[in-house]
Design a protein around this motif. Sequence first.
Motif, PDB file in Angstrom:
ATOM      1  N   GLU A  11       0.833  -1.199   0.000  1.00  0.00           N
ATOM      2  CA  GLU A  11       0.000   0.000   0.000  1.00  0.00           C
ATOM      3  C   GLU A  11       0.870   1.251   0.000  1.00  0.00           C
ATOM      4  O   GLU A  11       1.073   1.871   1.028  1.00  0.00           O
ATOM      5  N   LYS A  12       1.412   1.591  -1.166  1.00  0.00           N
ATOM      6  CA  LYS A  12       2.152   2.832  -1.318  1.00  0.00           C
ATOM      7  C   LYS A  12       2.305   3.138  -2.796  1.00  0.00           C
ATOM      8  O   LYS A  12       1.984   2.317  -3.649  1.00  0.00           O
ATOM      9  N   ASP A  13       2.775   4.319  -3.082  1.00  0.00           N
ATOM     10  CA  ASP A  13       2.973   4.742  -4.458  1.00  0.00           C
ATOM     11  C   ASP A  13       3.919   3.773  -5.162  1.00  0.00           C
ATOM     12  O   ASP A  13       4.947   3.374  -4.601  1.00  0.00           O
ATOM     13  N   PHE A  14       3.577   3.397  -6.382  1.00  0.00           N
ATOM     14  CA  PHE A  14       4.377   2.408  -7.109  1.00  0.00           C
ATOM     15  C   PHE A  14       5.825   2.839  -7.274  1.00  0.00           C
ATOM     16  O   PHE A  14       6.721   2.011  -7.348  1.00  0.00           O
ATOM     17  N   ILE A  31      -4.715  -1.749  -8.937  1.00  0.00           N
ATOM     18  CA  ILE A  31      -4.159  -0.396  -8.939  1.00  0.00           C
ATOM     19  C   ILE A  31      -5.256   0.608  -8.609  1.00  0.00           C
ATOM     20  O   ILE A  31      -6.262   0.708  -9.311  1.00  0.00           O
ATOM     21  N   ASP A  32      -5.034   1.317  -7.527  1.00  0.00           N
ATOM     22  CA  ASP A  32      -5.921   2.397  -7.104  1.00  0.00           C
ATOM     23  C   ASP A  32      -5.030   3.609  -6.893  1.00  0.00           C
ATOM     24  O   ASP A  32      -4.608   3.917  -5.792  1.00  0.00           O
ATOM     25  N   THR A  41      -0.227   5.813 -17.062  1.00  0.00           N
ATOM     26  CA  THR A  41       0.723   5.324 -18.065  1.00  0.00           C
ATOM     27  C   THR A  41       2.054   4.936 -17.418  1.00  0.00           C
ATOM     28  O   THR A  41       2.605   3.866 -17.698  1.00  0.00           O
ATOM     29  N   ASP A  42       2.562   5.779 -16.528  1.00  0.00           N
ATOM     30  CA  ASP A  42       3.815   5.477 -15.836  1.00  0.00           C
ATOM     31  C   ASP A  42       3.690   4.218 -14.982  1.00  0.00           C
ATOM     32  O   ASP A  42       4.622   3.419 -14.898  1.00  0.00           O
ATOM     33  N   ASN A  43       2.531   4.041 -14.358  1.00  0.00           N
ATOM     34  CA  ASN A  43       2.302   2.854 -13.544  1.00  0.00           C
ATOM     35  C   ASN A  43       2.357   1.590 -14.398  1.00  0.00           C
ATOM     36  O   ASN A  43       2.996   0.598 -14.026  1.00  0.00           O
ATOM     37  N   LEU A  44       1.733   1.628 -15.560  1.00  0.00           N
ATOM     38  CA  LEU A  44       1.766   0.471 -16.458  1.00  0.00           C
ATOM     39  C   LEU A  44       3.175   0.201 -16.992  1.00  0.00           C
ATOM     40  O   LEU A  44       3.604  -0.953 -17.062  1.00  0.00           O
ATOM     41  N   LYS A  69      -8.852   7.195 -20.357  1.00  0.00           N
ATOM     42  CA  LYS A  69      -8.109   7.544 -21.567  1.00  0.00           C
ATOM     43  C   LYS A  69      -6.742   6.865 -21.574  1.00  0.00           C
ATOM     44  O   LYS A  69      -6.336   6.289 -22.591  1.00  0.00           O
ATOM     45  N   ALA A  70      -6.040   6.898 -20.448  1.00  0.00           N
ATOM     46  CA  ALA A  70      -4.710   6.282 -20.372  1.00  0.00           C
ATOM     47  C   ALA A  70      -4.781   4.778 -20.613  1.00  0.00           C
ATOM     48  O   ALA A  70      -3.952   4.214 -21.334  1.00  0.00           O
ATOM     49  N   ILE A  71      -5.773   4.124 -20.041  1.00  0.00           N
ATOM     50  CA  ILE A  71      -5.921   2.677 -20.226  1.00  0.00           C
ATOM     51  C   ILE A  71      -6.222   2.360 -21.685  1.00  0.00           C
ATOM     52  O   ILE A  71      -5.620   1.454 -22.278  1.00  0.00           O
TER      53      ILE A  71
END
Length: 135
Positions: A11-14, A31-32, A41-44, A69-71
């Motif tokens: 549970e923290k920022d990726f 992902i929340d 996009t950066d997370n993916l 939109k990003a997905i």
Amino acid sequence: KQTNCGASLIEKDFREVTKEEIGSPVSVSFIDGRHDFDDVTDNLKWLEPLLADEAIVVFDDVNYAEVSKAILVWLQRNPTTWDLVSYEKPFFYNENYISSVKERFLNNGVCVLNYHKNPLAQYFVVNNEIQGGTL
């Protein structure tokens, strides 16, 4: 947090997560995160190299335009390794109608993606003919 089934809840920022915390290839990721195009996009981009050969990625909050939109742009740019499995995006919110856990969870929408590292692994060639399915 380590669970008794071998899963880890982080549970923290990726951007703060290390490969050591993950330990093994990720089979399922929920992902929340932040609700903007670049963060999704950066997370993916960050997650993809850590995924197992076959994996499920679930995004929360797809009711936010930038998340959706990003997905969708990600899927368009990566059509051979990513598939859309489910996209639940409610069209209205009225707290008087939200009663079940499912309805509360889906209030901001949820999206399920399937990742497959080698998209043609299920197919093989015998005598110049594709076996195992149709393309």
